[in-house]
Design an enzyme around this catalytic site. Structure first.
Site, PDB file in Angstrom:
ATOM      1  CD  GLU A 124      -2.773   0.783   2.532  1.00 36.55           C
ATOM      2  OE1 GLU A 124      -3.438  -0.081   2.856  1.00 36.55           O
ATOM      3  OE2 GLU A 124      -2.969   2.095   3.217  1.00 36.55           O
ATOM      4  CD  GLU A 128      -3.928   7.699   5.135  1.00 33.21           C
ATOM      5  OE1 GLU A 128      -4.646   7.176   5.449  1.00 33.21           O
ATOM      6  OE2 GLU A 128      -2.797   7.776   5.759  1.00 33.21           O
TER       7      GLU A 128
END
Ligand SMILES: *[C@@H]1O[C@H](CO)[C@@H](O)[C@H](O)[C@H]1NC(C)=O
Ligand SMILES: *[C@@H]1O[C@H](CO)[C@@H](O)[C@H](O)[C@H]1NC(C)=O
Ligand SMILES: *[C@@H]1O[C@H](CO)[C@@H](O)[C@H](O)[C@H]1NC(C)=O
Ligand SMILES: *[C@@H]1O[C@H](CO)[C@@H](O)[C@H](O)[C@H]1NC(C)=O
Length: 415
Positions: A124, A128
């Site tokens: 991943e 964010e």
């Protein structure tokens, strides 16, 4: 940060107090490190998706919620209430590559906007944004779903993440991963620095864009703290994405795992044009006027002449029809009622045949069934690769379309 990242973060925060973190509840539809999985549809091309309109078919799917496309603001992902997590996820995978996303993060305490790459073995790469922290963007990565608690980075953003669009870019090769912010290279991860390549993200990735409630009151305490506090649901919060460029450094139709190692060396590429490539390059359907313009002029004048005759005939017919129609108004109404009745009877038969229309609402039900994971709905699995399952909110329910008359039928049947 997906469900995995959450749980791992929570595990990280509490691991010093409790037992060592158990393997977090990561999710992938099929983990190629455990068993044979269907191949991943490749991207195999470069394309900028402008979210002023719905992206081409077979390129992105909604895994949760509803996205509005707008010529000025791009795609709008709105969280209106607890449980809302709107996520657009690519159907395709890229195997090393680059994404450039122009995004304006959503405001609001405990509201997380995100750009996530994720693979079938839970590699991943993240960007964010916390709605309660307008000055910083956060970067992160995971290899094979492992958290070593030191992967996150925070980056000061000039002008703030909530007030305007910024260019959040990642460039990824087998040697290194780079994060770029508005054209500035702000972070590098060398493969060898990620647990001697073992935790380096290196398998084909999907791209997800989504908003979720890191501060959902039901979330783990550590996650709520990470998110900046309990989510403020008093007003809607919207994340906007103007465009996303995706470049796949590989070309092919499909990527598959040749063994259980989860390494880039094990990835097999099937050559050919990908479904996404075909969809993006499909010639747009010609409009009627284009088709007309394509005709040779001789044909056109012939058609004009014929049209003159046909027009005159049509005009006469229309007058006749109009006069007749006035008389038939009543009959038409009666016919319409009869048609409606026919539809009702048809629906009844449909049900008698034992085909429970509710069973078709599998997506919604399945999604709801994971209610316990509402806060982490971002990580709810998408449909298996190649599945054509539609977005959950679009489930077809014949009892709605056929009007109130259908409802009592359900009860009749149940007796
Ligand atoms: C925003 O994040 C930065 C980096 O983690 C942190 O230093 C700062 O205190 C945060 N600000 C707020 C308002 O939470
Ligand atoms: C975004 O940043 C990347 C990296 O600097 C740059 O190459 C690209 O041109 C930028 N894209 C846009 C749309 O500004
Ligand atoms: C590093 O990789 C090894 C496998 O080579 C794995 O067993 C170990 O758990 C990894 N360490 C971390 C901190 O993820
Ligand atoms: C892939 O697409 C290109 C361009 O549309 C076309 O020329 C080529 O024949 C296609 N290849 C295959 C294997 O279908």
């Amino acid at each position: 940060m997906s469900v995995k990242s959450h749980l791992m973060l929570a595990a990280a925060l509490f691991s010093s107090i409790f037992v060592p973190p158990v393997a977090a509840q990561l999710h992938t539809d099929c983990d190629p490190m455990e068993k044979d999985c269907p191949p991943d549809p490749a991207f195999g091309t470069t394309h900028t998706f402008y979210f002023n309109a719905t992206p081409p078919q077979d390129t992105f799917k909604l895994t949760a919620g509803k996205v509005e496309y707008n010529p000025d603001t791009g795609a709008a992902f709105t969280m209106r209430k607890k449980g809302d997590s709107v996520t657009l996820m690519s159907n395709f995978y890229f195997f090393f590559g680059r994404t450039e996303v122009l995004l304006k993060a959503a405001s609001g305490t405990g509201v997380i906007s995100s750009i996530v790459w994720s693979s079938d073995v839970l590699d991943e790469v993240d960007w964010e944004f916390k709605g309660g922290n307008e000055s910083y963007a956060f970067s992160n990565y995971f290899g094979k779903g492992r958290q070593d608690w030191k992967n996150g980075g925070d980056h000061l953003v000039k002008g703030g993440v909530l007030n305007d669009y910024h260019n959040y870019t990642c460039v990824w090769t087998k040697e290194q991963l780079e994060w770029w912010l508005d054209g500035e290279h702000i972070r590098t991860l060398l493969a060898k620095d990620a647990n001697n390549t073992d935790n380096y993200p290196q398998t084909p990735m999907k791209l997800s864009l989504g908003i979720w409630a890191g501060g959902d009151p039901d979330a783990e305490k550590g996650v709520i703290e990470w998110a900046g506090g309990v989510t403020d649901y008093s007003e809607p919060h919207t994340m906007y994405v103007k465009s996303a460029l995706v470049e796949d450094f590989s070309t092919g139709k499909e990527y598959s795992y040749g063994d259980r190692s989860g390494t880039w060396e094990s990835i097999k590429i099937v050559s050919g044009n990908s479904t996404a490539f075909e969809s993006i390059h499909k010639e747009p359907e010609k409009s009627l006027s284009d088709k007309w313009n394509d005709l040779p002029s001789g044909t056109k004048s012939g058609i004009y002449a014929a049209a003159g005759v046909v027009g005159a005939l049509l005009f006469g017919a229309l007058i006749f029809y109009y006069l007749k129609q006035r008389r038939r108004g009543q009959q038409e109404a009666a016919l319409a009622a009869q048609r409606q009745e026919q539809e009702r009877v048809e629906l009844e038969r449909f049900k008698r045949e034992g085909r429970d229309p509710d069973a078709l609402a599998f997506d919604g039900a399945e999604y709801g069934a994971k209610g316990g994971m509402a806060t982490t709905a971002y990580g709810v699995p998408d449909s298996p690769p190649g599945s054509s399952a539609g977005p959950p909110e679009k489930t077809w329910d014949p009892t709605n379309s056929s009007g109130p008359a259908a409802v009592p039928l359900l009860h009749d049947n149940a007796k």
